[in-house]
Enzyme design. Structure first.
Site, PDB file in Angstrom:
ATOM      1  N   LYS A 153       0.642  -1.117  -0.181  1.00 64.69           N
ATOM      2  CA  LYS A 153      -0.012   0.479   0.035  1.00 64.69           C
ATOM      3  C   LYS A 153       0.252   1.267   0.254  1.00 64.69           C
ATOM      4  O   LYS A 153       0.803   2.290  -0.812  1.00 64.69           O
ATOM      5  CB  LYS A 153      -0.775  -0.098   1.324  1.00 64.69           C
ATOM      6  CG  LYS A 153      -2.252  -0.854   1.169  1.00 64.69           C
ATOM      7  CD  LYS A 153      -3.018  -1.381   1.995  1.00 64.69           C
ATOM      8  CE  LYS A 153      -3.995  -1.551   2.474  1.00 64.69           C
ATOM      9  NZ  LYS A 153      -5.534  -2.318   3.707  1.00 64.69           N
ATOM     10  N   ARG A 233      11.959   0.834   7.616  1.00 64.53           N
ATOM     11  CA  ARG A 233      12.983   0.233   9.182  1.00 64.53           C
ATOM     12  C   ARG A 233      14.063   0.691   8.869  1.00 64.53           C
ATOM     13  O   ARG A 233      14.724  -0.444   7.764  1.00 64.53           O
ATOM     14  CB  ARG A 233      12.373  -1.177   9.534  1.00 64.53           C
ATOM     15  CG  ARG A 233      11.291  -1.348  10.187  1.00 64.53           C
ATOM     16  CD  ARG A 233      11.143  -0.950  11.650  1.00 64.53           C
ATOM     17  NE  ARG A 233       9.914  -1.383  12.300  1.00 64.53           N
ATOM     18  CZ  ARG A 233       8.303   0.030  11.647  1.00 64.53           C
ATOM     19  NH1 ARG A 233       8.536   0.894  11.031  1.00 64.53           N
ATOM     20  NH2 ARG A 233       7.354  -1.069  12.581  1.00 64.53           N
ATOM     21  N   GLU A 262      18.274   3.256  16.666  1.00 64.50           N
ATOM     22  CA  GLU A 262      17.208   4.062  16.814  1.00 64.50           C
ATOM     23  C   GLU A 262      16.437   4.613  18.019  1.00 64.50           C
ATOM     24  O   GLU A 262      15.932   4.824  18.533  1.00 64.50           O
ATOM     25  CB  GLU A 262      16.039   4.607  16.042  1.00 64.50           C
ATOM     26  CG  GLU A 262      15.458   3.588  16.031  1.00 64.50           C
ATOM     27  CD  GLU A 262      14.416   3.811  14.539  1.00 64.50           C
ATOM     28  OE1 GLU A 262      13.015   4.110  15.104  1.00 64.50           O
ATOM     29  OE2 GLU A 262      13.937   4.222  13.190  1.00 64.50           O
ATOM     30  N   HIS A 294      11.515   9.334  12.597  1.00 60.09           N
ATOM     31  CA  HIS A 294      10.929   8.444  13.044  1.00 60.09           C
ATOM     32  C   HIS A 294       9.582   8.572  13.123  1.00 60.09           C
ATOM     33  O   HIS A 294       8.895   8.738  14.087  1.00 60.09           O
ATOM     34  CB  HIS A 294      11.180   7.091  13.742  1.00 60.09           C
ATOM     35  CG  HIS A 294      10.011   5.627  12.644  1.00 60.09           C
ATOM     36  ND1 HIS A 294      11.175   4.048  13.630  1.00 60.09           N
ATOM     37  CD2 HIS A 294       9.623   5.325  12.294  1.00 60.09           C
ATOM     38  CE1 HIS A 294       9.922   3.688  13.333  1.00 60.09           C
ATOM     39  NE2 HIS A 294       8.637   4.501  13.096  1.00 60.09           N
ATOM     40  N   GLN A 295       9.332  10.538  11.833  1.00 63.03           N
ATOM     41  CA  GLN A 295       7.984  10.413  11.830  1.00 63.03           C
ATOM     42  C   GLN A 295       7.362  10.507  10.710  1.00 63.03           C
ATOM     43  O   GLN A 295       5.871  11.403  10.500  1.00 63.03           O
ATOM     44  CB  GLN A 295       8.100  12.288  12.400  1.00 63.03           C
ATOM     45  CG  GLN A 295       9.094  12.155  10.645  1.00 63.03           C
ATOM     46  CD  GLN A 295       9.707  14.143  11.422  1.00 63.03           C
ATOM     47  OE1 GLN A 295      10.411  15.007  11.581  1.00 63.03           O
ATOM     48  NE2 GLN A 295       8.469  15.411  10.553  1.00 63.03           N
TER      49      GLN A 295
END
Length: 337
Positions: A153, A233, A262, A294-295
């Site tokens: 997706k 990731r 992270e 990671h936003q």
């Protein structure tokens, strides 16, 4: 029912509290679940966690010993969870199987355009009233080739935007997406995709088979002036190998919203600390590298969908149902007195 939610960001808190209002009491904390913080969960049957929670064997055993029966993770990925131990302990584990793919796809494009057009450097200069154009030249993307690793997706949403830019489209996945093929995407082997693409973007899950999917050999095979983007990731890229290539002056730009080490860094304020991660410290010094925290998923629409799915996961657990998001069914909850 009282629920403990770990790793709740300030923007998330009112959304979580509103979603559970009138149904359950939810206690939100901003600390992340780890071996140090797991004692906080004692007495809570339901615990909700964020993407960087430590849900290894030790933490799961402590949760189970404290009375936890459901772990509801507010993310799609679950590589941080020891599912075998959860099954052994009879814990129910659920995740969020999907949310707005546009949030991540659009952010991936934000990173790609920012490094291509040197936006961060330009903004820093203009704040100092330096309006020179030296070093800010980018490239048209129309007519160039976008390589999409993972065409689910999110990959499909990225592909639609690339199609709008007028790019040639290459894809790699275990299963071809007809919607991407209809846009003109050609599915090829990973090696060919990396060798021919001007822009490479990663949209695959982190599994043992995909760890360091982009390693030293793969990086070496890419074009010297390619753009590399990762919003999936961090473990998909061998970061040490990437730093080595960057030191050799390769790549037009790299945009990373994730980093393989992270945990313990991202989502936290480390501005006054000495960061001991030499690889990350070196990575952020390159002027054509942009690292964000990671936003990519962090839009109102996506976060709302994540929370709504978490509410359903709690309802499924309490009703003894196995929902579409259930990873480990666990033992049924005790019957009310």
């Amino acid at each position: 029912m009282e629920i403990l939610a770990f790793g709740v960001q300030a923007d998330e808190r009112p959304l979580i509290e509103a979603a559970f209002a009138g149904h359950h009491d939810v206690h939100c904390v901003d600390v992340f679940l780890s071996e140090d913080t797991v004692p906080i969960a004692a007495g809570y049957e339901i615990v909700s966690t964020s993407v960087n929670a430590d849900l290894g064997a030790k933490v799961l055993r402590r949760l189970a010993a404290g009375g936890t029966r459901l772990v509801a993770q507010r993310s799609t990925g679950f590589n941080n969870i020891d599912l075998d131990v959860a099954h052994e302990l009879g814990l129910t584990v659920a995740r969020v199987s999907s949310y707005s793919p546009y949030s991540v796809a659009e952010f991936a494009w934000t990173l790609a355009m920012a490094v291509n057009r040197r936006i961060v450097r330009a903004a820093g200069r203009t704040r100092d009233f330096d309006f020179r154009l030296d070093g800010l030249m980018g490239r048209d993307l129309r007519g160039r080739t976008a390589g999409v690793l993972g065409t689910g997706k999110i990959g499909e949403a990225f592909t639609r935007i690339a199609h709008g830019f007028g790019m040639n489209l290459l894809g790699w996945d275990v299963t071809e997406n007809p919607a991407c093929a209809a846009l003109g995407m050609r599915y090829v082997g990973k090696d060919q995709l990396l060798a021919e693409s001007d822009l490479v973007t990663l949209h695959v899950p982190l599994l043992p088979a995909t760890h360091h999917l982009i390693g030293a050999a793969e990086l070496a095979s890419m074009k010297d002036d390619a753009i590399l983007v990762n919003t999936s990731r961090g473990g998909l890229i061998d970061t040490d190998a990437l730093v080595g290539e960057l030191r050799r002056g390769r790549f037009t730009g790299v945009g990373l919203d994730v980093y393989e080490a992270e945990a313990g860094l991202f989502f936290l304020d480390k501005s006054l600390d000495v960061v001991e991660d030499d690889t990350l410290a070196r990575l952020v010094t390159f002027p054509h590298v942009l690292v964000t925290s990671h936003q990519a998923y962090y839009t109102h629409e996506a976060v709302s969908q994540i929370i709504d799915a978490t509410v359903r996961n709690v309802a499924d657990h309490l009703a003894g149902r196995r929902g579409e998001n259930t990873l480990v069914p666990g033992a049924p909850p005790p019957a009310p007195n």
